[in-house]
Scaffold this motif. Structure first.
Motif, PDB file in Angstrom:
ATOM      1  N   GLU A 277       0.840  -1.206   0.000  1.00  0.00           N
ATOM      2  CA  GLU A 277       0.000   0.000   0.000  1.00  0.00           C
ATOM      3  C   GLU A 277       0.877   1.259   0.000  1.00  0.00           C
ATOM      4  O   GLU A 277       0.570   2.229  -0.690  1.00  0.00           O
ATOM      5  CB  GLU A 277      -0.919   0.005   1.219  1.00  0.00           C
ATOM      6  CG  GLU A 277      -2.013  -1.045   1.147  1.00  0.00           C
ATOM      7  CD  GLU A 277      -2.800  -1.179   2.439  1.00  0.00           C
ATOM      8  OE1 GLU A 277      -2.652  -0.324   3.347  1.00  0.00           O
ATOM      9  OE2 GLU A 277      -3.570  -2.153   2.544  1.00  0.00           O
ATOM     10  N   LEU A 278       1.960   1.218   0.777  1.00  0.00           N
ATOM     11  CA  LEU A 278       2.873   2.363   0.816  1.00  0.00           C
ATOM     12  C   LEU A 278       3.564   2.561  -0.531  1.00  0.00           C
ATOM     13  O   LEU A 278       3.710   3.698  -0.997  1.00  0.00           O
ATOM     14  CB  LEU A 278       3.917   2.183   1.920  1.00  0.00           C
ATOM     15  CG  LEU A 278       3.392   2.326   3.352  1.00  0.00           C
ATOM     16  CD1 LEU A 278       4.449   1.884   4.354  1.00  0.00           C
ATOM     17  CD2 LEU A 278       2.938   3.746   3.628  1.00  0.00           C
TER      18      LEU A 278
ATOM     19  N   ALA B 146       2.321   7.083  -6.597  1.00  0.00           N
ATOM     20  CA  ALA B 146       1.408   8.188  -6.894  1.00  0.00           C
ATOM     21  C   ALA B 146       2.103   9.531  -6.665  1.00  0.00           C
ATOM     22  O   ALA B 146       1.946  10.463  -7.461  1.00  0.00           O
ATOM     23  CB  ALA B 146       0.152   8.083  -6.037  1.00  0.00           C
ATOM     24  N   ASP B 147       2.891   9.639  -5.585  1.00  0.00           N
ATOM     25  CA  ASP B 147       3.643  10.870  -5.320  1.00  0.00           C
ATOM     26  C   ASP B 147       4.637  11.146  -6.441  1.00  0.00           C
ATOM     27  O   ASP B 147       4.771  12.279  -6.893  1.00  0.00           O
ATOM     28  CB  ASP B 147       4.388  10.770  -3.987  1.00  0.00           C
ATOM     29  CG  ASP B 147       3.705  11.536  -2.869  1.00  0.00           C
ATOM     30  OD1 ASP B 147       2.469  11.713  -2.945  1.00  0.00           O
ATOM     31  OD2 ASP B 147       4.401  11.959  -1.922  1.00  0.00           O
TER      32      ASP B 147
ATOM     33  N   LYS C 155       1.325   4.343  -2.769  1.00  0.00           N
ATOM     34  CA  LYS C 155       1.277   5.755  -2.371  1.00  0.00           C
ATOM     35  C   LYS C 155       2.522   6.491  -2.880  1.00  0.00           C
ATOM     36  O   LYS C 155       2.431   7.602  -3.396  1.00  0.00           O
ATOM     37  CB  LYS C 155       1.193   5.865  -0.841  1.00  0.00           C
ATOM     38  CG  LYS C 155       0.973   7.276  -0.345  1.00  0.00           C
ATOM     39  CD  LYS C 155       1.100   7.406   1.158  1.00  0.00           C
ATOM     40  CE  LYS C 155       0.153   6.549   1.932  1.00  0.00           C
ATOM     41  NZ  LYS C 155       0.192   6.820   3.392  1.00  0.00           N
ATOM     42  N   TYR C 156       3.683   5.867  -2.755  1.00  0.00           N
ATOM     43  CA  TYR C 156       4.935   6.478  -3.216  1.00  0.00           C
ATOM     44  C   TYR C 156       4.916   6.652  -4.738  1.00  0.00           C
ATOM     45  O   TYR C 156       5.364   7.678  -5.250  1.00  0.00           O
ATOM     46  CB  TYR C 156       6.151   5.637  -2.815  1.00  0.00           C
ATOM     47  CG  TYR C 156       6.305   5.416  -1.326  1.00  0.00           C
ATOM     48  CD1 TYR C 156       5.788   6.311  -0.385  1.00  0.00           C
ATOM     49  CD2 TYR C 156       6.988   4.303  -0.850  1.00  0.00           C
ATOM     50  CE1 TYR C 156       5.941   6.095   0.981  1.00  0.00           C
ATOM     51  CE2 TYR C 156       7.151   4.085   0.520  1.00  0.00           C
ATOM     52  CZ  TYR C 156       6.621   4.983   1.425  1.00  0.00           C
ATOM     53  OH  TYR C 156       6.776   4.764   2.765  1.00  0.00           O
TER      54      TYR C 156
ATOM     55  N   TYR D 243       8.101  11.786   1.232  1.00  0.00           N
ATOM     56  CA  TYR D 243       8.385  10.421   1.689  1.00  0.00           C
ATOM     57  C   TYR D 243       9.839  10.051   1.425  1.00  0.00           C
ATOM     58  O   TYR D 243      10.381  10.298   0.351  1.00  0.00           O
ATOM     59  CB  TYR D 243       7.444   9.428   1.009  1.00  0.00           C
ATOM     60  CG  TYR D 243       6.018   9.590   1.457  1.00  0.00           C
ATOM     61  CD1 TYR D 243       5.645   9.257   2.750  1.00  0.00           C
ATOM     62  CD2 TYR D 243       5.056  10.102   0.598  1.00  0.00           C
ATOM     63  CE1 TYR D 243       4.332   9.427   3.179  1.00  0.00           C
ATOM     64  CE2 TYR D 243       3.746  10.274   1.015  1.00  0.00           C
ATOM     65  CZ  TYR D 243       3.389   9.936   2.310  1.00  0.00           C
ATOM     66  OH  TYR D 243       2.100  10.109   2.726  1.00  0.00           O
TER      67      TYR D 243
END
Length: 113
Positions: free
Chosen positions: A6-7, A13-14, A10-11, A94
């Protein structure tokens, strides 16, 4: 889906949305794994781009120790460029994304074999 997966999403997407980079998911996964348990700690998972001690940690622990680079002004310039690319106003930078961008910048993908 695991917390780490999941992280990584997210990374990615960033990288795409905030940095304008289409990530190499295999490399991003390896960089994220290389961050170890810090990605699960809210404070350690991010880089405070305006804090010199934090930037020194990125330089010493990642660029010099992990990537094997020699200390010099080019390391500071690269960190500054990555902070600019990520967006100085963006509060949540991040660590895995910063490390990914620095790995690409110095063409050190081979470290993650």
């Amino acid at each position: 889906m695991s917390t780490r997966d999941e992280l990584i999403v997210k990374y990615a997407a960033d990288l795409k949305d905030k940095c304008g980079v289409t990530p190499d998911m295999d490399l991003l996964t390896k960089v994220t794994i290389g961050c170890g348990p810090s990605i699960y700690n809210a404070d350690a998972a991010t880089v405070a781009g305006s804090q010199q001690s934090e930037l020194d940690t990125v330089k010493n622990n990642f660029l010099i120790k992990k990537l094997g680079l020699t200390d010099g002004e080019d390391l500071n310039k690269a960190i500054d460029a990555v902070m600019e690319q990520y967006g100085r106003s963006n509060r949540n930078k991040y660590r895995a994304v910063v490390y990914y961008l620095l790995t690409i910048h110095f063409k050190k993908e081979s470290i993650y074999g």
